[in-house]
Design an enzyme around this catalytic site. Sequence first.
Site, PDB file in Angstrom:
ATOM      1  N   CYS A   2      47.855  55.559  41.296  1.00  0.00           N
ATOM      2  CA  CYS A   2      47.596  56.996  41.272  1.00  0.00           C
ATOM      3  C   CYS A   2      48.906  57.754  41.458  1.00  0.00           C
ATOM      4  O   CYS A   2      49.939  57.180  41.812  1.00  0.00           O
ATOM      5  CB  CYS A   2      46.593  57.374  42.356  1.00  0.00           C
ATOM      6  SG  CYS A   2      46.983  56.677  43.972  1.00  0.00           S
ATOM      7  N   GLY A  26      42.342  46.162  43.641  1.00  0.00           N
ATOM      8  CA  GLY A  26      43.292  45.199  44.188  1.00  0.00           C
ATOM      9  C   GLY A  26      43.365  45.308  45.692  1.00  0.00           C
ATOM     10  O   GLY A  26      43.354  46.427  46.228  1.00  0.00           O
ATOM     11  N   ASN A 100      49.760  48.786  36.320  1.00  0.00           N
ATOM     12  CA  ASN A 100      48.490  48.083  36.215  1.00  0.00           C
ATOM     13  C   ASN A 100      48.463  47.429  34.834  1.00  0.00           C
ATOM     14  O   ASN A 100      48.637  48.120  33.824  1.00  0.00           O
ATOM     15  CB  ASN A 100      47.344  49.096  36.386  1.00  0.00           C
ATOM     16  CG  ASN A 100      45.965  48.457  36.271  1.00  0.00           C
ATOM     17  OD1 ASN A 100      45.016  49.109  35.877  1.00  0.00           O
ATOM     18  ND2 ASN A 100      45.829  47.201  36.614  1.00  0.00           N
ATOM     19  N   GLY A 101      48.258  46.095  34.787  1.00  0.00           N
ATOM     20  CA  GLY A 101      48.244  45.394  33.505  1.00  0.00           C
ATOM     21  C   GLY A 101      49.124  44.168  33.567  1.00  0.00           C
ATOM     22  O   GLY A 101      49.451  43.681  34.663  1.00  0.00           O
ATOM     23  N   TYR A 241      32.701  44.732  35.017  1.00  0.00           N
ATOM     24  CA  TYR A 241      32.772  44.634  36.480  1.00  0.00           C
ATOM     25  C   TYR A 241      34.011  45.226  37.130  1.00  0.00           C
ATOM     26  O   TYR A 241      34.049  45.426  38.332  1.00  0.00           O
ATOM     27  CB  TYR A 241      32.643  43.174  36.962  1.00  0.00           C
ATOM     28  CG  TYR A 241      33.753  42.255  36.517  1.00  0.00           C
ATOM     29  CD1 TYR A 241      34.990  42.244  37.143  1.00  0.00           C
ATOM     30  CD2 TYR A 241      33.558  41.400  35.441  1.00  0.00           C
ATOM     31  CE1 TYR A 241      35.998  41.403  36.724  1.00  0.00           C
ATOM     32  CE2 TYR A 241      34.563  40.545  35.016  1.00  0.00           C
ATOM     33  CZ  TYR A 241      35.775  40.553  35.658  1.00  0.00           C
ATOM     34  OH  TYR A 241      36.779  39.727  35.238  1.00  0.00           O
TER      35      TYR A 241
END
Length: 456
Positions: A2, A26, A100-101, A241
């Site tokens: 964020c 996470g 993220n990734g 999910y």
Amino acid sequence: MCGIYSPEMDVSRVMFFTLYALQHRGQEGAGISVANEQGLQTHTGLGLAANVFDEEALGALRGHAAIGHVRYSTTGSNMLQNAQPLCAEHSSGPIALGHNGNLVNAVELREQLAACGVQFAGTTDSEVIVKLIAARPEDDIVEAVAATMEQIRGAYSLVILTPDRLLAVRDPWGVRPLWIGRINAKDYLVASEDCAFAAVGATALREVEPGEIVTIDRDGMHSLQAVPLQRKAVCIFEFVYIARPDSHIYGRSVYMARRRMGNLLAQQAPADADVVIGVPLTGIPAGIGYAEVSKIPYGEGLIQNRYIFRTFIQPDQRMRELGVRMKLSPLREALRGRRVVVVDDSIVRGTSKRQLVPLLKDAGAREVHVRIASPPQRYPCFYGVDTCDRSQLIAARMSVPEIREHLGATSLEYLSLRNLVEAIGVSREHFCRACLDNRYPIEIPQDIRITKFDLE
Ligand code: SF4
């Protein structure tokens, strides 16, 4: 992941609450960087956001903008040096980055940087990204990031902080989600999922587009299509999910998609049973959806210990096994003597499901019909979900009847890919679904591919 740009607000506290809302993405590490007159200040640690930050740590982080990150490791071990945000020095000043990734060409890029004398503190692909940006000759940070996007390949949603700017960046396929929100008339928030906005009183504006760099500074928000859009390929498992049910992707409610997965699963794979239960928490909307269409009553059959986080994202097998037993407790009164349909989102290794069926039978269930609201995962993920290598994926090694036997279930059925896509209501061409059909939207270099494709 964020970020916030707000000269008025207590930015570190807003980031803390936002991380709290994104904790499901996470749990291995957390961190916040703030921008202030001194430059950038960062605090990171291992564990949950609530363990990493206390009043003293948050109070020390003052500034007009900030980024935050919760870590789920896909590359690199769980050590403090890998916790994010990661910091580096560009010619224009300090930068901090949250990622993220997962990159597919990080090994090659790391070797190139190391050959030029760049040193690494940790072992992640995220550090490769921040060091690449820092090494770029462009004076302007947006130009440096745009040039870096030409070099890196794979899945990346990024938040980047400089002393005077906040950047939100998404790879040209848009594999991982990234949202922009507004917190008041002139201040902006970015977050991996829009569910985080409600927690801090912000409203969602839009998703960052694939290949786009959104810059937020004292003059407002600016957009640059830094690299051309490839075909959109959002990870379909965000809907299954990963994302929180109160989030949205492609304008679709994740909750409603999961419920519809259950509806279609009931049509596709009916069962003669007395009660339907959903496996907490992600299996519950699909369980409710299954009950709706099957007309079998929905009941609570499993109670979750709220203080154990999702087993799938625990870092090793032993922890995963311990986690399953501590996480779910059967409700004997709801199960005794009954034929049960148990609905869950997916089966990855089969560890938790193998313990689930005996758990329900020991509690008195007469039959256990397992229904899975996604297709069998037969191929590994290279884009940021730690679905292990092929040898550990149960559906890569066993047929559906063999898995049923392995689990000890009365019957086992998976939702078809066609029904999964129909449940979401977006064309299948707009998703990455490679772990289901072996079609990788971003090419995987052969030396990386074999690391996860060895079935021996
Ligand atoms: Fe998601 Fe599977 Fe694609 Fe990985 S391979 S990004 S888990 S759909």
